[in-house]
Design an enzyme around this catalytic site. Structure first.
Site, PDB file in Angstrom:
ATOM      1  N   CYS A 291       4.718  -8.687  17.202  1.00 18.99           N
ATOM      2  CA  CYS A 291       5.471  -7.646  16.502  1.00 18.99           C
ATOM      3  C   CYS A 291       5.559  -6.366  17.332  1.00 18.99           C
ATOM      4  O   CYS A 291       4.536  -5.872  17.821  1.00 18.99           O
ATOM      5  CB  CYS A 291       4.815  -7.354  15.157  1.00 18.99           C
ATOM      6  SG  CYS A 291       5.798  -6.195  14.167  1.00 18.99           S
TER       7      CYS A 291
ATOM      8  N   CYS B 192       2.367  -0.496  13.137  1.00 17.36           N
ATOM      9  CA  CYS B 192       1.668  -0.313  11.855  1.00 17.36           C
ATOM     10  C   CYS B 192       0.152  -0.334  12.081  1.00 17.36           C
ATOM     11  O   CYS B 192      -0.395  -1.305  12.612  1.00 17.36           O
ATOM     12  CB  CYS B 192       2.072  -1.408  10.875  1.00 17.36           C
ATOM     13  SG  CYS B 192       3.867  -1.521  10.613  1.00 17.36           S
TER      14      CYS B 192
ATOM     15  N   CYS C  14      -2.226  -3.352  10.842  1.00 15.05           N
ATOM     16  CA  CYS C  14      -1.857  -4.751  11.093  1.00 15.05           C
ATOM     17  C   CYS C  14      -2.411  -5.272  12.414  1.00 15.05           C
ATOM     18  O   CYS C  14      -2.209  -4.678  13.478  1.00 15.05           O
ATOM     19  CB  CYS C  14      -0.336  -4.884  11.079  1.00 15.05           C
ATOM     20  SG  CYS C  14       0.221  -6.592  11.300  1.00 15.05           S
TER      21      CYS C  14
ATOM     22  N   CYS D   8       5.476 -18.184   0.070  1.00 15.16           N
ATOM     23  CA  CYS D   8       5.887 -16.963   0.759  1.00 15.16           C
ATOM     24  C   CYS D   8       5.969 -17.203   2.261  1.00 15.16           C
ATOM     25  O   CYS D   8       4.949 -17.452   2.913  1.00 15.16           O
ATOM     26  CB  CYS D   8       4.890 -15.838   0.472  1.00 15.16           C
ATOM     27  SG  CYS D   8       4.584 -15.570  -1.289  1.00 15.16           S
TER      28      CYS D   8
ATOM     29  N   CYS E 145       9.722 -17.057  -1.572  1.00 16.77           N
ATOM     30  CA  CYS E 145       9.749 -15.639  -1.232  1.00 16.77           C
ATOM     31  C   CYS E 145       9.802 -15.535   0.283  1.00 16.77           C
ATOM     32  O   CYS E 145       9.062 -16.224   0.984  1.00 16.77           O
ATOM     33  CB  CYS E 145       8.508 -14.930  -1.769  1.00 16.77           C
ATOM     34  SG  CYS E 145       8.405 -13.169  -1.336  1.00 16.77           S
TER      35      CYS E 145
ATOM     36  N   CYS F  67      10.357  -7.750  -4.330  1.00 18.90           N
ATOM     37  CA  CYS F  67       8.894  -7.737  -4.309  1.00 18.90           C
ATOM     38  C   CYS F  67       8.471  -6.625  -3.363  1.00 18.90           C
ATOM     39  O   CYS F  67       8.863  -6.626  -2.192  1.00 18.90           O
ATOM     40  CB  CYS F  67       8.378  -9.092  -3.836  1.00 18.90           C
ATOM     41  SG  CYS F  67       6.593  -9.168  -3.591  1.00 18.90           S
TER      42      CYS F  67
ATOM     43  N   ARG G 237       0.087  -8.259  -8.589  1.00 19.43           N
ATOM     44  CA  ARG G 237      -0.668  -9.262  -7.849  1.00 19.43           C
ATOM     45  C   ARG G 237      -1.807  -8.603  -7.090  1.00 19.43           C
ATOM     46  O   ARG G 237      -1.574  -7.701  -6.281  1.00 19.43           O
ATOM     47  CB  ARG G 237       0.246  -9.992  -6.857  1.00 19.43           C
ATOM     48  CG  ARG G 237      -0.443 -11.158  -6.155  1.00 19.43           C
ATOM     49  CD  ARG G 237       0.482 -11.855  -5.159  1.00 19.43           C
ATOM     50  NE  ARG G 237       1.807 -11.966  -5.715  1.00 19.43           N
ATOM     51  CZ  ARG G 237       2.911 -11.623  -5.047  1.00 19.43           C
ATOM     52  NH1 ARG G 237       2.851 -11.167  -3.831  1.00 19.43           N
ATOM     53  NH2 ARG G 237       4.083 -11.757  -5.626  1.00 19.43           N
TER      54      ARG G 237
END
Length: 332
Positions: A71, A75, A78, A115, A147, A207, A277
């Protein structure tokens, strides 16, 4: 400075939520700053709201890390980001057969939602082609809700995912607008909001959730709940930071279990009818109090997360059974 009045009439806040009224900032802060002795009465009140909308059902979701460790985003939480030195697996987007095998595993684990998550700012057209091909076959052959979480989408990409059979799209706000620049600089809070609004336009269920424990204030946590209420997110994953060595937030402390329960109660009261959740980091932060989380939340991830392990599925089944709750099977 806002002064918090003592507020121990939690049933009145629950009734307010059931009446469709939004809590005030002062109400929200009262929940988060309640004495720990108030947590059980608070959960008793909050459970009235959860039970009204979801009874004793618990939804199970399963994640597949469809693309890992490549990536370009920065962030701070992460392990897959460009600034992370955590020793995570790195691989390009999984092929269709592997994504299909993941869907079958989701069904074996009694998950109603599968997901498909891929690290990155957004999918390339080639990556989207691979996801669309897999989604179409899953949608045609398995009783699962799908998802996708692929980052920021272009309009044509959102349209293709919806047409392929993606039921829900995840794009978390993660933190408050004010705190966002301290967590990520390679994209903005507003871009995340725009993506959530875009997926709604194309008929996918939105979501969007948060990560608690990244230096935000209590007032910012309440503001995050208000923002998700305003976005009308159907599903709200509440993650608690699992500080991973090698990430900028590696030294962040865990959220105390009692604080985590208050956070879940807050989101149930502010977003009463939504799927709440308890998500990443629940095992690390809630520890032995995990069962109490389901008096506010009605949904969990079963199995592992993206780069961290979850508890054994059997432990989740036993927790749900011991509470007198039951797994909600997928109904398309």
């Amino acid at each position: 400075m806002i002064t918090i009045a003592a507020n121990k009439d939690w049933l009145s806040l629950a009734q307010k939520a059931l009446n469709g009224e939004c809590l005030t900032l002062e109400d929200g802060l009262a929940v988060l700053e309640a004495d720990n002795d108030e947590v059980l009465p608070l959960l008793q009140a909050v459970y009235r709201v959860r039970q009204h909308f979801y009874g004793k059902k618990v939804k199970l979701n399963m994640i597949i890390n469809a693309k890992s460790g490549l990536c370009p985003e920065d962030c701070g939480y992460c392990s897959q980001s460009i600034v992370s030195t955590a020793p995570v697996k790195k691989y390009t987007l999984l092929d269709k057969d592997t994504l299909l095998a993941g869907a079958r595993e989701a069904m074996a684990r009694k998950a109603g939602t599968y997901c498909i998550v891929a690290a990155g700012k957004g999918p390339t057209d080639k990556e989207l082609d691979q996801v669309v091909e897999a989604v179409k076959e899953i949608a045609d052959t398995m009783p699962l809700k799908i998802c996708a979480c692929l980052g920021i989408l272009k309009d044509d990409q959102a349209k293709r995912l919806a047409e392929a059979g993606v039921h829900r799209y995840n794009h978390n706000l993660n933190t408050s607008k004010a705190n966002y620049p301290s967590i990520t600089t390679t994209h903005t809070y507003d871009q995340r909001v725009e993506t959530v609004e875009k997926v709604k336009t194309y008929g996918m269920s939105p979501c969007s959730g948060v990560i608690i424990g990244m230096g935000e204030t209590n007032q910012e946590i309440v503001e995050m709940a208000f923002a998700l209420r305003e976005l009308d997110a159907d599903s709200i994953p509440i993650n608690f930071l699992n500080a991973i060595p090698g990430t900028p937030l590696e030294n962040a402390g865990r959220t105390p279990a009692m604080k985590a329960l208050k956070v879940l109660a807050l989101f149930r009261l502010i977003c009463p009818s939504k799927e709440i959740r308890v998500a990443g980091g629940r095992e690390v932060n809630l520890r032995t109090l995990q069962p109490l989380s389901l008096y506010a939340a009605n949904s969990v991830f079963v199995g592992d997360y993206l780069t961290t392990q979850g508890q054994e599925a059997l432990a989740d089944y036993q927790m749900i059974e011991d509470l007198g709750f039951e797994i909600e099977m997928c109904a398309l």
